[in-house]
Design a protein around this motif. Sequence first.
Motif, PDB file in Angstrom:
ATOM      1  N   ASP A  46     -15.420  25.663 141.359  1.00  0.00           N
ATOM      2  CA  ASP A  46     -16.878  25.737 141.268  1.00  0.00           C
ATOM      3  C   ASP A  46     -17.332  26.653 140.132  1.00  0.00           C
ATOM      4  O   ASP A  46     -18.345  26.406 139.477  1.00  0.00           O
ATOM      5  CB  ASP A  46     -17.460  26.235 142.594  1.00  0.00           C
ATOM      6  CG  ASP A  46     -17.373  25.191 143.693  1.00  0.00           C
ATOM      7  OD1 ASP A  46     -17.482  25.559 144.874  1.00  0.00           O
ATOM      8  OD2 ASP A  46     -17.172  23.998 143.371  1.00  0.00           O
ATOM      9  N   SER A  47     -16.569  27.704 139.895  1.00  0.00           N
ATOM     10  CA  SER A  47     -16.966  28.705 138.899  1.00  0.00           C
ATOM     11  C   SER A  47     -16.930  28.184 137.466  1.00  0.00           C
ATOM     12  O   SER A  47     -17.516  28.799 136.571  1.00  0.00           O
ATOM     13  CB  SER A  47     -16.074  29.941 139.009  1.00  0.00           C
ATOM     14  OG  SER A  47     -14.725  29.581 138.798  1.00  0.00           O
ATOM     15  N   VAL A  48     -16.253  27.052 137.240  1.00  0.00           N
ATOM     16  CA  VAL A  48     -16.134  26.540 135.875  1.00  0.00           C
ATOM     17  C   VAL A  48     -16.790  25.176 135.687  1.00  0.00           C
ATOM     18  O   VAL A  48     -16.827  24.655 134.573  1.00  0.00           O
ATOM     19  CB  VAL A  48     -14.662  26.475 135.414  1.00  0.00           C
ATOM     20  CG1 VAL A  48     -13.989  27.833 135.597  1.00  0.00           C
ATOM     21  CG2 VAL A  48     -13.888  25.377 136.119  1.00  0.00           C
ATOM     22  N   LYS A  49     -17.286  24.602 136.764  1.00  0.00           N
ATOM     23  CA  LYS A  49     -17.910  23.277 136.663  1.00  0.00           C
ATOM     24  C   LYS A  49     -19.068  23.297 135.673  1.00  0.00           C
ATOM     25  O   LYS A  49     -19.896  24.206 135.699  1.00  0.00           O
ATOM     26  CB  LYS A  49     -18.407  22.831 138.038  1.00  0.00           C
ATOM     27  CG  LYS A  49     -17.324  22.280 138.931  1.00  0.00           C
ATOM     28  CD  LYS A  49     -17.886  21.835 140.280  1.00  0.00           C
ATOM     29  CE  LYS A  49     -16.781  21.331 141.188  1.00  0.00           C
ATOM     30  NZ  LYS A  49     -17.282  20.986 142.537  1.00  0.00           N
ATOM     31  N   GLY A  50     -19.097  22.283 134.826  1.00  0.00           N
ATOM     32  CA  GLY A  50     -20.149  22.202 133.825  1.00  0.00           C
ATOM     33  C   GLY A  50     -19.853  22.972 132.551  1.00  0.00           C
ATOM     34  O   GLY A  50     -20.559  22.807 131.554  1.00  0.00           O
ATOM     35  N   ARG A  51     -18.832  23.820 132.586  1.00  0.00           N
ATOM     36  CA  ARG A  51     -18.477  24.604 131.394  1.00  0.00           C
ATOM     37  C   ARG A  51     -17.103  24.228 130.850  1.00  0.00           C
ATOM     38  O   ARG A  51     -16.889  24.251 129.636  1.00  0.00           O
ATOM     39  CB  ARG A  51     -18.479  26.103 131.725  1.00  0.00           C
ATOM     40  CG  ARG A  51     -19.812  26.635 132.215  1.00  0.00           C
ATOM     41  CD  ARG A  51     -19.803  28.154 132.338  1.00  0.00           C
ATOM     42  NE  ARG A  51     -18.836  28.628 133.316  1.00  0.00           N
ATOM     43  CZ  ARG A  51     -17.855  29.476 133.028  1.00  0.00           C
ATOM     44  NH1 ARG A  51     -17.689  29.935 131.803  1.00  0.00           N
ATOM     45  NH2 ARG A  51     -17.029  29.879 133.981  1.00  0.00           N
ATOM     46  N   PHE A  52     -16.172  23.905 131.738  1.00  0.00           N
ATOM     47  CA  PHE A  52     -14.815  23.572 131.322  1.00  0.00           C
ATOM     48  C   PHE A  52     -14.575  22.076 131.494  1.00  0.00           C
ATOM     49  O   PHE A  52     -15.142  21.433 132.377  1.00  0.00           O
ATOM     50  CB  PHE A  52     -13.800  24.321 132.187  1.00  0.00           C
ATOM     51  CG  PHE A  52     -13.734  25.807 131.950  1.00  0.00           C
ATOM     52  CD1 PHE A  52     -14.695  26.478 131.218  1.00  0.00           C
ATOM     53  CD2 PHE A  52     -12.698  26.551 132.508  1.00  0.00           C
ATOM     54  CE1 PHE A  52     -14.637  27.848 131.019  1.00  0.00           C
ATOM     55  CE2 PHE A  52     -12.615  27.913 132.322  1.00  0.00           C
ATOM     56  CZ  PHE A  52     -13.591  28.556 131.574  1.00  0.00           C
ATOM     57  N   SER A  53     -13.671  21.551 130.646  1.00  0.00           N
ATOM     58  CA  SER A  53     -13.325  20.147 130.737  1.00  0.00           C
ATOM     59  C   SER A  53     -11.833  19.982 130.495  1.00  0.00           C
ATOM     60  O   SER A  53     -11.291  20.495 129.510  1.00  0.00           O
ATOM     61  CB  SER A  53     -14.108  19.342 129.698  1.00  0.00           C
ATOM     62  OG  SER A  53     -13.736  17.984 129.725  1.00  0.00           O
ATOM     63  N   SER A  90     -19.113  28.047 126.888  1.00  0.00           N
ATOM     64  CA  SER A  90     -19.986  29.033 127.540  1.00  0.00           C
ATOM     65  C   SER A  90     -19.176  30.067 128.302  1.00  0.00           C
ATOM     66  O   SER A  90     -19.443  30.356 129.473  1.00  0.00           O
ATOM     67  CB  SER A  90     -20.969  28.326 128.484  1.00  0.00           C
ATOM     68  OG  SER A  90     -21.740  27.366 127.797  1.00  0.00           O
ATOM     69  N   LEU A  91     -18.190  30.614 127.630  1.00  0.00           N
ATOM     70  CA  LEU A  91     -17.283  31.554 128.292  1.00  0.00           C
ATOM     71  C   LEU A  91     -18.004  32.822 128.721  1.00  0.00           C
ATOM     72  O   LEU A  91     -18.923  33.305 128.044  1.00  0.00           O
ATOM     73  CB  LEU A  91     -16.114  31.875 127.377  1.00  0.00           C
ATOM     74  CG  LEU A  91     -15.043  30.777 127.320  1.00  0.00           C
ATOM     75  CD1 LEU A  91     -14.166  30.939 126.099  1.00  0.00           C
ATOM     76  CD2 LEU A  91     -14.217  30.787 128.587  1.00  0.00           C
ATOM     77  N   GLN A 107     -16.139  36.086 122.101  1.00  0.00           N
ATOM     78  CA  GLN A 107     -17.324  36.716 122.662  1.00  0.00           C
ATOM     79  C   GLN A 107     -17.928  35.842 123.751  1.00  0.00           C
ATOM     80  O   GLN A 107     -17.757  34.618 123.757  1.00  0.00           O
ATOM     81  CB  GLN A 107     -18.362  36.959 121.575  1.00  0.00           C
ATOM     82  CG  GLN A 107     -17.990  38.075 120.612  1.00  0.00           C
ATOM     83  CD  GLN A 107     -19.134  38.424 119.678  1.00  0.00           C
ATOM     84  OE1 GLN A 107     -19.949  37.568 119.327  1.00  0.00           O
ATOM     85  NE2 GLN A 107     -19.209  39.679 119.285  1.00  0.00           N
ATOM     86  N   ALA A 108     -18.649  36.472 124.645  1.00  0.00           N
ATOM     87  CA  ALA A 108     -19.342  35.735 125.704  1.00  0.00           C
ATOM     88  C   ALA A 108     -20.243  34.672 125.075  1.00  0.00           C
ATOM     89  O   ALA A 108     -20.912  34.921 124.067  1.00  0.00           O
ATOM     90  CB  ALA A 108     -20.156  36.682 126.565  1.00  0.00           C
ATOM     91  N   GLY A 109     -20.227  33.494 125.689  1.00  0.00           N
ATOM     92  CA  GLY A 109     -20.979  32.371 125.159  1.00  0.00           C
ATOM     93  C   GLY A 109     -20.189  31.495 124.215  1.00  0.00           C
ATOM     94  O   GLY A 109     -20.630  30.406 123.856  1.00  0.00           O
ATOM     95  N   GLY A 110     -19.014  31.975 123.807  1.00  0.00           N
ATOM     96  CA  GLY A 110     -18.181  31.243 122.882  1.00  0.00           C
ATOM     97  C   GLY A 110     -17.315  30.206 123.576  1.00  0.00           C
ATOM     98  O   GLY A 110     -17.482  29.922 124.763  1.00  0.00           O
ATOM     99  N   PHE A 111     -16.361  29.661 122.818  1.00  0.00           N
ATOM    100  CA  PHE A 111     -15.512  28.623 123.381  1.00  0.00           C
ATOM    101  C   PHE A 111     -14.075  28.798 122.901  1.00  0.00           C
ATOM    102  O   PHE A 111     -13.804  29.414 121.862  1.00  0.00           O
ATOM    103  CB  PHE A 111     -16.036  27.234 122.978  1.00  0.00           C
ATOM    104  CG  PHE A 111     -16.020  26.986 121.490  1.00  0.00           C
ATOM    105  CD1 PHE A 111     -17.105  27.336 120.706  1.00  0.00           C
ATOM    106  CD2 PHE A 111     -14.917  26.411 120.877  1.00  0.00           C
ATOM    107  CE1 PHE A 111     -17.095  27.125 119.336  1.00  0.00           C
ATOM    108  CE2 PHE A 111     -14.892  26.190 119.517  1.00  0.00           C
ATOM    109  CZ  PHE A 111     -15.980  26.555 118.735  1.00  0.00           C
ATOM    110  N   LEU A 112     -13.179  28.249 123.690  1.00  0.00           N
ATOM    111  CA  LEU A 112     -11.760  28.185 123.356  1.00  0.00           C
ATOM    112  C   LEU A 112     -11.209  26.874 123.888  1.00  0.00           C
ATOM    113  O   LEU A 112     -11.749  26.311 124.844  1.00  0.00           O
ATOM    114  CB  LEU A 112     -10.974  29.338 123.992  1.00  0.00           C
ATOM    115  CG  LEU A 112     -11.069  30.729 123.368  1.00  0.00           C
ATOM    116  CD1 LEU A 112     -10.352  31.742 124.268  1.00  0.00           C
ATOM    117  CD2 LEU A 112     -10.468  30.748 121.970  1.00  0.00           C
TER     118      LEU A 112
END
Length: 123
Positions: free
Chosen positions: A61-68, A86-87, A13-18
């Motif tokens: 840019d679209s994933v900065k701060g959310r993906f690592s 924060s998907l 779901q949106a807001g989740g993680f993988l």
Amino acid sequence: QVQLVESGGGLVQAGGFLRLSCAASGSIFSINVMGWFRQAPGKQRELVATINSGGSTNYADSVKGRFSISRITDKNTVTVDLQMNSLKPEDTAVYYCKGNIKPTAYVRSSDYWGQGTQVTVSS
């Protein structure tokens, strides 16, 4: 033979993680840059994140701060993980692992791709 095997995709779901994982194995002399790309339906494949042999990272840019992105080398295997937090629904795509790999000391490096893993984020 060089192999890149991905795992970890799924529905969230949106807001989740993988967490996606890519294991590079086989005939590998050295690995330069490894990274994750994605392709949504009807769109071109795009860069998500890369990491080089020194550990330097680069993110869209679209994933900065959310993906690592992270990289672990263990004997004959290199694993590159992508932690996605924060998907958003717009992150939905097939995610591909790519490695710029030198199979032996006598040939130049080439790009190798994994088979892809589906990530679906529901709203």
